[in-house]
Enzyme design. Structure first.
Site, PDB file in Angstrom:
ATOM      1  N   LYS A   6     -47.799 -89.311 -21.290  1.00 49.08           N
ATOM      2  CA  LYS A   6     -48.958 -88.967 -20.471  1.00 49.08           C
ATOM      3  C   LYS A   6     -48.537 -88.066 -19.326  1.00 49.08           C
ATOM      4  O   LYS A   6     -47.369 -88.034 -18.908  1.00 49.08           O
ATOM      5  CB  LYS A   6     -49.638 -90.228 -19.931  1.00 49.08           C
ATOM      6  CG  LYS A   6     -48.773 -91.123 -19.040  1.00 49.08           C
ATOM      7  CD  LYS A   6     -48.695 -90.709 -17.579  1.00 49.08           C
ATOM      8  CE  LYS A   6     -47.818 -91.635 -16.741  1.00 49.08           C
ATOM      9  NZ  LYS A   6     -47.481 -91.075 -15.411  1.00 49.08           N
ATOM     10  N   ASP A  43     -49.396 -98.690 -16.668  1.00 50.13           N
ATOM     11  CA  ASP A  43     -49.632 -97.528 -17.535  1.00 50.13           C
ATOM     12  C   ASP A  43     -49.804 -97.900 -19.008  1.00 50.13           C
ATOM     13  O   ASP A  43     -50.174 -97.048 -19.816  1.00 50.13           O
ATOM     14  CB  ASP A  43     -48.458 -96.547 -17.429  1.00 50.13           C
ATOM     15  CG  ASP A  43     -48.418 -95.799 -16.106  1.00 50.13           C
ATOM     16  OD1 ASP A  43     -49.440 -95.823 -15.391  1.00 50.13           O
ATOM     17  OD2 ASP A  43     -47.373 -95.202 -15.795  1.00 50.13           O
ATOM     18  N   GLY A  55     -41.575 -95.799 -21.356  1.00 54.21           N
ATOM     19  CA  GLY A  55     -41.400 -97.234 -21.567  1.00 54.21           C
ATOM     20  C   GLY A  55     -42.716 -97.933 -21.825  1.00 54.21           C
ATOM     21  O   GLY A  55     -42.825 -98.817 -22.688  1.00 54.21           O
ATOM     22  N   SER A  56     -43.742 -97.533 -21.087  1.00 50.77           N
ATOM     23  CA  SER A  56     -45.080 -98.092 -21.293  1.00 50.77           C
ATOM     24  C   SER A  56     -45.598 -97.765 -22.686  1.00 50.77           C
ATOM     25  O   SER A  56     -46.211 -98.603 -23.355  1.00 50.77           O
ATOM     26  CB  SER A  56     -46.046 -97.544 -20.237  1.00 50.77           C
ATOM     27  OG  SER A  56     -45.658 -97.937 -18.938  1.00 50.77           O
ATOM     28  N   ALA A  81     -44.460 -92.200 -18.698  1.00 51.41           N
ATOM     29  CA  ALA A  81     -44.838 -93.494 -19.291  1.00 51.41           C
ATOM     30  C   ALA A  81     -44.168 -93.755 -20.629  1.00 51.41           C
ATOM     31  O   ALA A  81     -44.752 -94.385 -21.508  1.00 51.41           O
ATOM     32  CB  ALA A  81     -46.359 -93.611 -19.423  1.00 51.41           C
TER      33      ALA A  81
END
Length: 303
Positions: free
Chosen positions: A15, A142, A108-109, A106
């Site tokens: 993102k 996130d 890891g998210s 983001a």
């Protein structure tokens, strides 16, 4: 409900925050946000396969920086989903990494959201979408957007999503050496704003209109990130990267989220290639990635 015996692969986007308005610190340490998310066509893929116990592996750029223990959000997603359904998280999660690590995009998210959907599919759980989003919010601010994709306004600490309209845009991302800790950037934001009144965060009507219309010049004029000053304070060299990209023809530039990846909005694909080449030649970044937006959220790939 029928569990699969073969693996499930989920593709999930990075993102960029085209607006990140940050309020003052709350009593719980978080900040209220008006966070306009845009999913872009840089993707990680997470594959879930049956296993005796929960394990995580990773390949791709900067894979050595990805934790493979229970602190990885992909592992946490599997644990929380399994606990809610009263089963063991017996799964092997393999992350094919393409989103910059610790780069404000983001990554890891995204892996947390992808693992959640992959495990739900692998285990045949058919968890309602609302519950998946609730788990995402438990994992991190996130993570819900990584599941949803497209374009959305995130409020609260970013986890409360309202879809917004978005035309097509072209981007270049400059990857910095090393990462920046999101908590550290927020702490620096708090330090820099300690003596000022921080307004309540609100989405910009001009930005939302430009996003919906697909007008790149108007969007470029409206881009904003309240964490950018904090990121530049911690990593002053990012200013040189931003200048190199705008000097090469980008319509606008900003730090992506908490950084240190920098994002450059460009008019078209041809300009994107030119700006990417100039950034790489400038010596102000480690690598560049060209992408478009919006991109779909976490998606199960055909097996």
């Amino acid at each position: 409900m029928s569990a699969r015996t073969t693996g499930v692969t989920v593709r999930v986007p990075a993102k960029v925050n085209v607006q990140l308005a940050v309020g003052a610190a709350r009593p719980d340490g978080f900040h209220d946000l008006a966070n306009v998310f845009l999913a872009v066509s840089l993707f990680d893929e997470v594959t879930a396969t049956p296993a005796d116990t929960l394990t995580v592996t990773c390949e791709g750029p900067d894979a050595d920086q990805v934790p493979l223990d229970r602190t990885n959000l992909a592992a946490r997603a599997a644990e929380i989903l399994a606990a809610r359904h009263g089963i063991e998280p017996a799964v092997h999660l393999h992350i094919a990494k393409n989103i910059p690590v610790a780069g404000g995009m983001a990554g890891g998210s995204a892996d947390g959201a992808a693992a959640l959907l992959a495990c739900d599919t692998l285990w045949g759980l058919d968890t309602p979408r609302a519950e998946l989003l609730d788990i995402c919010a438990e994992l991190g601010s996130d993570v819900p957007f990584s599941l949803v994709g497209g374009a959305a306004l995130g409020t609260g600490r970013g986890e409360l999503l309202t879809p917004v309209a978005a035309g097509a845009f072209h981007w270049v991302f400059a990857v910095a050496d090393g990462g920046l800790s999101t908590p550290a950037v927020f702490r620096e934001f708090d330090r820099l704003t300690a003596d000022v009144v921080v307004p309540e965060p609100e989405a910009s009507p001009a930005l939302l209109a430009a996003l919906a219309s697909g007008d790149a010049e108007a969007l470029g004029a409206a881009l904003s990130n309240d964490l950018q000053a904090a990121a530049l304070s911690l990593r002053p060299s990012l200013a040189d990267t931003l200048a190199a990209g705008t000097g090469a023809g980008a319509l606008a530039a900003l730090v992506s989220g908490s950084g240190p990846t920098t994002a450059f909005l460009v008019a078209d694909q041809e300009t994107a290639e030119k700006v990417a080449a100039a950034l790489e030649a400038s010596g102000t970044c480690r690598a560049t990635r060209v992408a478009s937006s919006p991109a779909p959220g976490a998606t199960v790939l055909p097996s």
